[in-house]
Design a protein around this motif. Structure first.
Motif, PDB file in Angstrom:
ATOM      1  N   VAL A 108       0.838  -1.199   0.000  1.00  0.00           N
ATOM      2  CA  VAL A 108       0.000   0.000   0.000  1.00  0.00           C
ATOM      3  C   VAL A 108       0.872   1.249   0.000  1.00  0.00           C
ATOM      4  O   VAL A 108       1.695   1.429   0.898  1.00  0.00           O
ATOM      5  CB  VAL A 108      -0.910   0.018   1.252  1.00  0.00           C
ATOM      6  N   LEU A 109       0.710   2.070  -1.004  1.00  0.00           N
ATOM      7  CA  LEU A 109       1.374   3.376  -1.033  1.00  0.00           C
ATOM      8  C   LEU A 109       0.343   4.443  -0.743  1.00  0.00           C
ATOM      9  O   LEU A 109      -0.686   4.520  -1.409  1.00  0.00           O
ATOM     10  CB  LEU A 109       1.989   3.645  -2.408  1.00  0.00           C
ATOM     11  N   LEU A 110       0.607   5.253   0.277  1.00  0.00           N
ATOM     12  CA  LEU A 110      -0.254   6.379   0.601  1.00  0.00           C
ATOM     13  C   LEU A 110       0.582   7.625   0.415  1.00  0.00           C
ATOM     14  O   LEU A 110       1.653   7.735   1.028  1.00  0.00           O
ATOM     15  CB  LEU A 110      -0.712   6.304   2.053  1.00  0.00           C
ATOM     16  N   ASP A 111       0.108   8.539  -0.426  1.00  0.00           N
ATOM     17  CA  ASP A 111       0.872   9.759  -0.634  1.00  0.00           C
ATOM     18  C   ASP A 111       2.296   9.432  -1.084  1.00  0.00           C
ATOM     19  O   ASP A 111       3.261  10.092  -0.692  1.00  0.00           O
ATOM     20  CB  ASP A 111       0.947  10.513   0.706  1.00  0.00           C
ATOM     21  N   GLY A 112       2.433   8.373  -1.869  1.00  0.00           N
ATOM     22  CA  GLY A 112       3.751   7.983  -2.372  1.00  0.00           C
ATOM     23  C   GLY A 112       4.666   7.321  -1.364  1.00  0.00           C
ATOM     24  O   GLY A 112       5.834   7.104  -1.647  1.00  0.00           O
ATOM     25  N   ARG A 113       4.139   6.998  -0.181  1.00  0.00           N
ATOM     26  CA  ARG A 113       4.981   6.335   0.829  1.00  0.00           C
ATOM     27  C   ARG A 113       4.392   4.991   1.212  1.00  0.00           C
ATOM     28  O   ARG A 113       3.184   4.850   1.341  1.00  0.00           O
ATOM     29  CB  ARG A 113       5.089   7.206   2.089  1.00  0.00           C
ATOM     30  N   LEU A 114       5.244   3.997   1.419  1.00  0.00           N
ATOM     31  CA  LEU A 114       4.769   2.674   1.799  1.00  0.00           C
ATOM     32  C   LEU A 114       4.117   2.718   3.173  1.00  0.00           C
ATOM     33  O   LEU A 114       4.700   3.239   4.125  1.00  0.00           O
ATOM     34  CB  LEU A 114       5.933   1.689   1.845  1.00  0.00           C
ATOM     35  N   LEU A 115       2.916   2.156   3.271  1.00  0.00           N
ATOM     36  CA  LEU A 115       2.286   1.969   4.570  1.00  0.00           C
ATOM     37  C   LEU A 115       2.914   0.724   5.186  1.00  0.00           C
ATOM     38  O   LEU A 115       2.697  -0.389   4.700  1.00  0.00           O
ATOM     39  CB  LEU A 115       0.775   1.770   4.387  1.00  0.00           C
ATOM     40  N   ARG A 116       3.704   0.917   6.216  1.00  0.00           N
ATOM     41  CA  ARG A 116       4.341  -0.235   6.857  1.00  0.00           C
ATOM     42  C   ARG A 116       3.647  -0.619   8.154  1.00  0.00           C
ATOM     43  O   ARG A 116       3.704  -1.760   8.579  1.00  0.00           O
ATOM     44  CB  ARG A 116       5.804   0.066   7.162  1.00  0.00           C
ATOM     45  N   GLY A 117       2.994   0.341   8.784  1.00  0.00           N
ATOM     46  CA  GLY A 117       2.425   0.083  10.094  1.00  0.00           C
ATOM     47  C   GLY A 117       3.478   0.240  11.170  1.00  0.00           C
ATOM     48  O   GLY A 117       4.655   0.438  10.878  1.00  0.00           O
ATOM     49  N   SER A 118       3.019   0.144  12.419  1.00  0.00           N
ATOM     50  CA  SER A 118       3.906   0.518  13.526  1.00  0.00           C
ATOM     51  C   SER A 118       5.042  -0.470  13.727  1.00  0.00           C
ATOM     52  O   SER A 118       6.112  -0.102  14.180  1.00  0.00           O
ATOM     53  CB  SER A 118       3.100   0.666  14.819  1.00  0.00           C
ATOM     54  N   THR A 119       4.833  -1.748  13.400  1.00  0.00           N
ATOM     55  CA  THR A 119       5.931  -2.703  13.546  1.00  0.00           C
ATOM     56  C   THR A 119       6.288  -3.337  12.203  1.00  0.00           C
ATOM     57  O   THR A 119       6.948  -4.378  12.167  1.00  0.00           O
ATOM     58  CB  THR A 119       5.597  -3.806  14.578  1.00  0.00           C
ATOM     59  N   GLY A 120       5.853  -2.715  11.111  1.00  0.00           N
ATOM     60  CA  GLY A 120       6.271  -3.179   9.791  1.00  0.00           C
ATOM     61  C   GLY A 120       5.418  -4.284   9.206  1.00  0.00           C
ATOM     62  O   GLY A 120       5.764  -4.860   8.188  1.00  0.00           O
ATOM     63  N   TYR A 121       4.277  -4.585   9.841  1.00  0.00           N
ATOM     64  CA  TYR A 121       3.478  -5.735   9.420  1.00  0.00           C
ATOM     65  C   TYR A 121       2.173  -5.323   8.755  1.00  0.00           C
ATOM     66  O   TYR A 121       1.182  -6.065   8.805  1.00  0.00           O
ATOM     67  CB  TYR A 121       3.188  -6.647  10.619  1.00  0.00           C
ATOM     68  N   GLY A 122       2.130  -4.167   8.113  1.00  0.00           N
ATOM     69  CA  GLY A 122       0.905  -3.762   7.428  1.00  0.00           C
ATOM     70  C   GLY A 122       0.724  -4.511   6.112  1.00  0.00           C
ATOM     71  O   GLY A 122       1.622  -5.220   5.653  1.00  0.00           O
ATOM     72  N   GLY A 123      -0.442  -4.349   5.509  1.00  0.00           N
ATOM     73  CA  GLY A 123      -0.686  -4.880   4.168  1.00  0.00           C
ATOM     74  C   GLY A 123      -1.039  -6.351   4.095  1.00  0.00           C
ATOM     75  O   GLY A 123      -1.097  -6.917   3.007  1.00  0.00           O
ATOM     76  N   GLU A 124      -1.300  -7.000   5.263  1.00  0.00           N
ATOM     77  CA  GLU A 124      -1.580  -8.442   5.220  1.00  0.00           C
ATOM     78  C   GLU A 124      -3.042  -8.709   4.868  1.00  0.00           C
ATOM     79  O   GLU A 124      -3.798  -9.289   5.650  1.00  0.00           O
ATOM     80  CB  GLU A 124      -1.173  -9.099   6.540  1.00  0.00           C
ATOM     81  N   ILE A 125      -3.409  -8.337   3.659  1.00  0.00           N
ATOM     82  CA  ILE A 125      -4.799  -8.537   3.238  1.00  0.00           C
ATOM     83  C   ILE A 125      -5.136 -10.017   3.102  1.00  0.00           C
ATOM     84  O   ILE A 125      -6.288 -10.422   3.255  1.00  0.00           O
ATOM     85  CB  ILE A 125      -5.066  -7.798   1.903  1.00  0.00           C
ATOM     86  N   GLY A 126      -4.136 -10.835   2.819  1.00  0.00           N
ATOM     87  CA  GLY A 126      -4.373 -12.271   2.595  1.00  0.00           C
ATOM     88  C   GLY A 126      -4.955 -12.981   3.800  1.00  0.00           C
ATOM     89  O   GLY A 126      -5.588 -14.024   3.663  1.00  0.00           O
ATOM     90  N   HIS A 127      -4.753 -12.400   4.975  1.00  0.00           N
ATOM     91  CA  HIS A 127      -5.219 -13.085   6.184  1.00  0.00           C
ATOM     92  C   HIS A 127      -6.340 -12.342   6.877  1.00  0.00           C
ATOM     93  O   HIS A 127      -6.612 -12.590   8.060  1.00  0.00           O
ATOM     94  CB  HIS A 127      -4.025 -13.364   7.103  1.00  0.00           C
ATOM     95  N   ILE A 128      -6.999 -11.438   6.158  1.00  0.00           N
ATOM     96  CA  ILE A 128      -8.206 -10.864   6.744  1.00  0.00           C
ATOM     97  C   ILE A 128      -9.274 -11.953   6.718  1.00  0.00           C
ATOM     98  O   ILE A 128      -9.359 -12.746   5.781  1.00  0.00           O
ATOM     99  CB  ILE A 128      -8.690  -9.582   6.030  1.00  0.00           C
TER     100      ILE A 128
END
Lengths: 434, 434
Positions: A237-257
């Motif tokens: 996920v890029l927001l405003d051209g920056r990677l959304l990493r989340g607070s501990t770097g584990y963002g973007g795990e859509i596969g396990h929603i």
């Protein structure tokens, strides 16, 4: 500025490297351009720009290309452009059933790309690290890269990555946990006699998003999501051209929603995750059960099974069409969740979703339309990647170039002084007497 | 810097206002502090800081408070602090069954707070705009605010908001579509003879997140999600201390992520959205069906029905406990989706979820644990707001103070020259002869 990967300058070098990056970016964006143009863009003094440009030329990153156009008033200046000749950045990807390498030059032109079947899911992390280093060794030995300085290697892995440490915390579909991939690769690279270079490790979806942002058909779309289509499904996920990493770097795990209560078992051990109902493995188990009588399919060659699925769908096999319709619809429910929460400008489906897109995309789009609250999907386009299976590896290479651009990588070594090449230059490099 | 709401400076005023904001923030963070401290923090020259501080004092935002501590070397400087006496910012919220107002001063101390039952869901947008303006009028007339300059009004609405335009695009539970709330309120405010002031309109969850970030029990947590617990469920997401708005401003719509295929009908017209299975209306229909024989419950007083639910749960009513358990579990599946995608440091449940938390939070936490891929929920805490039903209105007020802090609001009018108050000062304001 795009990413925020691993390395960064520290101490007294920081300002110089930040300025180097600023000049490099200015040349990248405006080339051909003069030193004065660069000073105007960056806000640096002309003296600083001249000194930095001198360095960049010495290190083989920038070169001079004749005089300014005639429109300019006064003495024509020499123009600058990126030097695509001396540098390469290498991206690697390990996924369940393949490894991939892509090498690019400083302007991110592809120099070389290889995609090799490899049963990484069964091989375990140590064997994968060895295979990655061997592929890197073979790549660097390729004549196409001869004489180029290597900026580094960027490695894409499908899983939760501690990018600053280069460690794979959890890659369910590879069955890795807490594997220090960067450290192990650096050891193996030293054993193999490879030159020292930085190694970045990042999530495959993050690097796919980087590749799309820097060189895909929606390049420079600031709010962009890249979805991997492998056994696993991940979102970069890029927001405003920056990677959304989340607070501990584990963002973007859509596969396990959690999408389907009591649904099929997922590689992560839970039930009803998005990738358990719409991942490639889940799709193939329904479309080509004969090719893979036992689940999971991952051990076999997914590419062949995907090709067989395409063939049967093309032939109008009703069971296959229904399975693809269902998977596309689940994928759309997952994508709708992203759109509701993040409201991006574009979602780009990658990997094996690309060849299956003719059947997956219509039900996927319909499900997004059905489940997004914002009018017209909040303006979100739902599209298919043009980068195919090499997106994540390409992103690994692009992330290194980006790190250089933003002053987070040291300059490569200075290049030996090179005389300008001329027609008729003598073999020893000295010009003929005039 | 926190928010990015509506107004912003333009033209030649911009630099000055940005610098004003920087000085104001520096004083807010370090007070009591000297002009030299402010210059050191902001990087502005001492002359610029002195000139700006003069302005801020004249406008009643900053005041001088005696001399520096004795630890300092040399001539003791006069110290600065924010002036909480002359300013107020007003936040309003309209929700399905109530309207709320909170007024704060410049240091965000609460001056006044009112919560009034109001069947906004049935009243329609025009009646709501009138009610909001009337509440604002009554608030400004309150003796507690006498003599204070009003920075503006920030209005929270549960729905998709076009914040730059101040328009409500879609508020399903209020049944509003494309209502220009700011424009209408400004007209009504003029009719009512209220002073001119900026009006911000934003999503209730966004403003709840602002309130938590600036004054909740997890204040200054950079990656924070606030979840509203009303008939609707919304998420205000702060990443790196900035609101995630998405490309067209419609981010954070967690209430309409599709959770249960073929589930109950939602206020938005879809089925199985999170708020259709875990919103307050959905909960009350199962816990106190006798109080609201016909669905939806929203027309009645939710507060009383929530209180009855608490009473029955306290008494151990098995049906009520089971319904709360189920709703908490669905809420956890929604929260798990957020954690998987965004990896925040904290999720804070607000609104009516607060009184129900003893029963909702355990199954909610269990579901998050069950469905998040990252170890230990990626470090995410799951907690209950201490701001209760006033969070969004509080956030509306805080957003105005934040806009002032970041140079996006013009300064309030200069205050009439005020002589220093002294013991024994004569009533006409002149000091006695020395």
């Amino acid at each position: 500025m795009l990413t925020d990967t691993a390395t960064g300058p520290a101490g007294s070098q920081a300002v110089r490297e930040t300025n180097l990056g600023a000049v490099l970016r200015a040349v990248r964006e405006a080339a051909p351009c003069s030193r004065a143009d660069v000073a105007a863009t960056t806000g640096l003094t002309k003296a600083t720009v001249s000194s930095i440009v001198g360095d960049l030329i010495a290190h083989g990153l920038v070169r001079e290309v004749g005089a300014a156009s005639e429109r300019r008033v006064g003495r024509p200046g020499v123009m600058l452009t990126l030097d695509g000749r001396g540098i390469t950045a290498v991206g690697l990807e390990v996924n369940v059933d393949y490894i991939t390498v892509v090498a690019v030059d400083l302007v991110e032109q592809e120099l070389l790309s290889r995609h090799e079947p490899f049963a990484a899911g069964a091989a375990g992390p140590e064997a994968c690290a060895r295979e990655l280093v061997d592929l890197l060794r073979r790549t660097l030995a390729d004549p196409v890269l001869a004489g180029r300085t290597v900026l580094g290697a960027g490695v894409a892995v499908p899983g939760l990555i501690d990018a600053p440490r280069g460690t794979v915390a959890n890659a369910p579909n590879l069955r890795w946990r807490d594997f220090p991939l960067r450290a192990r690769m650096l050891e193996l690279m030293e054993e193999a006699g490879l030159p020292e270079m930085p190694v970045l490790v990042d999530n495959d979806a993050n690097l796919g998003a980087v590749a799309e942002y820097r060189g895909g058909h929606r390049a420079h779309t600031c709010d962009l999501v890249y979805i991997t289509g492998e056994v696993g499904i991940g979102a970069g996920v890029l927001l405003d051209g920056r990677l959304l990493r989340g607070s501990t770097g584990y963002g973007g795990e859509i596969g396990h929603i959690p999408l389907r209560r009591g649904g099929p078992l997922c590689g992560c051990g839970r039930r009803g995750c998005l990738e358990a109902v719409a991942g490639i493995d889940a799709i193939l188990r329904r479309t080509v059960p004969d090719l893979a009588p036992t689940a999971p399919v991952s051990g076999t060659h997914l590419a062949a099974a995907v090709a067989a699925t395409v063939e049967r769908a093309d032939a109008g096999d009703v069971g296959v069409l229904r399975a693809l319709e269902r998977a596309g619809s689940w994928l759309g429910r997952g994508a709708a969740t992203l759109v509701n929460l993040i409201n991006p400008q574009a979602i780009i489906l990658g990997g094996y979703f690309v060849p299956l897109a003719p059947w997956l995309l219509p039900p996927c789009t319909a499900a997004v339309d059905a489940h997004v609250l914002a009018p017209e999907r909040g303006g979100c386009r739902l599209e298919v990647s043009t980068l195919g299976l090499s997106a994540a590896a390409r992103g690994g290479a692009a992330a290194l170039v980006d790190a250089l651009d933003t002053g987070r990588l040291p300059l490569p070594p200075r290049r030996p002084l090179e005389r300008p090449r001329q027609e008729g230059a003598r073999p020893n490099g000295r010009s003929p007497a005039r």
